[in-house]
Design an enzyme around this catalytic site. Structure first.
Site, PDB file in Angstrom:
ATOM      1  N   HIS A 171      33.427 -38.942 -28.839  1.00  8.70           N
ATOM      2  CA  HIS A 171      32.773 -37.981 -27.956  1.00  8.70           C
ATOM      3  C   HIS A 171      33.247 -36.594 -27.689  1.00  8.70           C
ATOM      4  O   HIS A 171      33.450 -35.630 -26.595  1.00  8.70           O
ATOM      5  CB  HIS A 171      32.309 -38.444 -26.522  1.00  8.70           C
ATOM      6  CG  HIS A 171      31.623 -39.771 -26.632  1.00  8.70           C
ATOM      7  ND1 HIS A 171      30.384 -39.615 -26.893  1.00  8.70           N
ATOM      8  CD2 HIS A 171      32.007 -41.115 -26.107  1.00  8.70           C
ATOM      9  CE1 HIS A 171      29.894 -41.111 -26.993  1.00  8.70           C
ATOM     10  NE2 HIS A 171      30.794 -41.794 -26.456  1.00  8.70           N
ATOM     11  N   LYS A 184       4.638 -11.293 -47.941  1.00  6.26           N
ATOM     12  CA  LYS A 184       3.504 -10.722 -47.201  1.00  6.26           C
ATOM     13  C   LYS A 184       2.070 -11.391 -47.864  1.00  6.26           C
ATOM     14  O   LYS A 184       1.185 -11.531 -47.178  1.00  6.26           O
ATOM     15  CB  LYS A 184       3.761  -9.250 -46.980  1.00  6.26           C
ATOM     16  CG  LYS A 184       2.415  -8.747 -46.107  1.00  6.26           C
ATOM     17  CD  LYS A 184       2.747  -7.255 -45.565  1.00  6.26           C
ATOM     18  CE  LYS A 184       1.602  -6.600 -44.809  1.00  6.26           C
ATOM     19  NZ  LYS A 184       1.661  -5.580 -44.382  1.00  6.26           N
TER      20      LYS A 184
END
Length: 529
Positions: A281, A140
């Protein structure tokens, strides 16, 4: 607020002490005061470096088995104070709080504790409290404070200090802060996910997801999409944990297809013989067992030689030279196996673009996992499909009963169908696929495609008739009408496995009897969308 901030005082408290002494020595050489806790302080002191215990700063000893040691204003005030705020500076002077410019913390090994099967109480004790609190405080206040949570960032920190005469830039501190928040988020995710399982909460009100980047990818499914690959920390054998021995960097589609291939081939216990799966695929275009890996590969390749070109090959046993010789005869994108012989590696070395991945073993196909899928505005979460059927579970519902060989083929076909996109139809003969129909909107269309694939196989191999004749067929879900079943019969199939459960099961069974087919039901479906 200025961009560059000096680094004069550091707090180090780490579980993973990799690189700790080198970092501490480099910081001390720059005149940075070192603060630390417990075992970290002991390790630094043992290396002959000066270090001050946090207990000296707080005036309180570590207590409650180490649960309380850094949760104190002398620590958090040093991390959170704004250096350019007069009120904050006055409070620091009034209470004797000194600023902390660098926090180096890696958390209690919660994930590793869970992974080794520790009991509930031990897992609870490995939930870090002070670490995340300090990390969040430092992150922070990144306008002034550096926070390092990854050993991988030690060198970057030292390089930043070297490049800025002992100071760090705001951009650097921002990157560290983002990494820090992601780490605490991932840590909390691991804790909440474990606890949901520990208390039997299958659908908790809140669920979080986390991952650690493994690599950025050149692009996603298509070149205009950016992409990256993240690890979930589960260490499941597969593409995420494999070692790449050679070849180009894996693409998004390579990773997706390789995962599908290895998860499929893992269904076949190597103790029961070699098996090979070829994927294109995300759908199998050939799967087979054989007396040898080379034979299994050839049988899988023969199922659909056209689609196998440029495919992904997965093996359930270590790659050997004979199989490697067969694989390199055509262009293959990726090969993944639980090991590879030196001779096989040498054969592959001549194909520099061929990617070879080796793993420490096979994934357990029945291990419980969660599967996720993103939808607009949310996430679908379900148990991974680990459904498993043995021959004893098959229910014969027709007048004709399958032979023992046909039962083995039916079980093989059913296993493959689980990994084929729905609607799925799979023809199998002699423990090898001979026709696969995938991803169609109607089951009869999948049946027709699978039969046509078998005809194409006959043409490619110069066979006198379609290998669908005398084959068995698996359907991943029930036949809503008899048409899909009759398409299989017309192609020459002799036995069928399907879940059953349709309102028209009786009609389908009658149609199977009239066509002379043997049919078994599983009572379980395998939709794969």
């Amino acid at each position: 607020m200025t961009d560059l901030q000096p680094l004069r005082r550091a707090l180090l408290s780490v579980s993973d002490k990799t690189g700790l002494i080198e970092l501490a020595r480099a910081l001390e050489a720059r005149g940075v005061e070192l603060l630390s806790t417990g075992g970290t302080a002991a390790a630094i002191r043992a290396a002959g470096l000066p270090v001050k215990d946090v207990a000296e700063i707080t005036g309180f000893p570590e207590m409650m088995d180490g649960r309380v040691k850094t949760l104190h204003p002398m620590v958090h005030g040093g991390l959170l104070a704004l250096r350019d705020n007069a009120e904050h500076q006055g409070a620091m002077e009034q209470h004797g709080i000194s600023p902390i410019d660098l926090l180096v913390v890696n958390l209690y090994p919660f994930e590793a504790t869970v992974a080794r099967g520790a009991d509930y109480d031990e897992v609870i004790e490995n939930i870090d409290i002070g670490g995340p609190a300090m990390i969040r405080a430092a992150a922070k206040n990144h306008a002034f404070v550096n926070v390092v949570v990854d050993v991988a960032d030690y060198d970057a920190l030292l390089a930043e200090l070297e490049g800025n005469a002992g100071e760090t830039s705001l951009a650097f501190r921002q990157r560290l802060a983002q990494t820090a928040y992601a780490r605490t988020a991932a840590y909390d995710t691991a804790v909440s996910t474990w606890m949901a399982g520990a208390i039997g909460e299958a659908a908790p009100r809140r669920r979080s997801f986390a991952g650690e980047i493994a690599q950025t990818l050149r692009y996603g499914e298509n070149p205009h999409q950016s992409a990256a690959f993240y690890l979930d920390g589960s260490n499941r054998p597969g593409v995420a944990t494999a070692q790449q021995l050679q070849g180009k960097e894996l693409s998004y589609n390579n990773i997706n297809d390789t995962d599908a291939a290895f998860e499929l081939v893992a269904e076949f216990d190597p103790a029961s013989g070699p098996a090979v799966a070829i994927i294109k695929h995300a759908n199998p275009c050939g799967v087979a067992r054989g007396a040898t890996l080379a034979e299994a590969y050839t049988k899988a390749y023969d199922c659909d030689r056209t689609s196998a070109f440029g495919g992904i090959v997965a093996l359930n046993q270590p790659l050997d030279a004979a199989t490697a010789e067969e694989i390199v005869k055509i262009f293959t994108e990726v090969v993944i196996a639980p090991g590879a012989s030196d001779e096989a590696r040498a054969i592959f070395a001549a194909k520099k673009n061929l990617r070879l991945l080796v793993t420490d073993g096979l994934p357990n196909p029945q291990a419980p996992q969660l599967a996720y899928r993103q939808v607009a505005g949310g996430m679908l979460v379900q148990d991974k499909d680990v459904g498993h059927i043995d021959i004893a579970d098959l229910q014969v519902v027709t007048k004709a009963a399958p032979s023992d060989a046909q039962l083995a083929d039916l079980l093989f076909a059913w296993t493959v169908a689980k990994h084929v996109k729905s609607n799925a139809i799979v023809y199998v003969k002699d423990q090898a696929t001979v026709g696969i129909g995938a991803g169609q909107m109607s089951r009869v269309d999948s049946s027709r495609i699978a039969a046509r694939k078998a005809e194409d196989m006959a043409e490619a191999l110069g066979l006198p008739e379609s290998p669908a004749k005398g084959a068995v067929v698996a359907s991943d879900a029930f036949f809503p009408f008899a048409d899909g079943l009759l398409a299989a019969a017309a192609a020459g199939a002799v036995a069928v496995v399907q879940p059953g459960g349709s309102m028209r099961d009786a009609d389908v069974i009658t149609a199977a009897d009239e066509a002379g087919l043997a049919m078994v039901l599983t009572g379980m479906r395998h939709f794969r969308h």
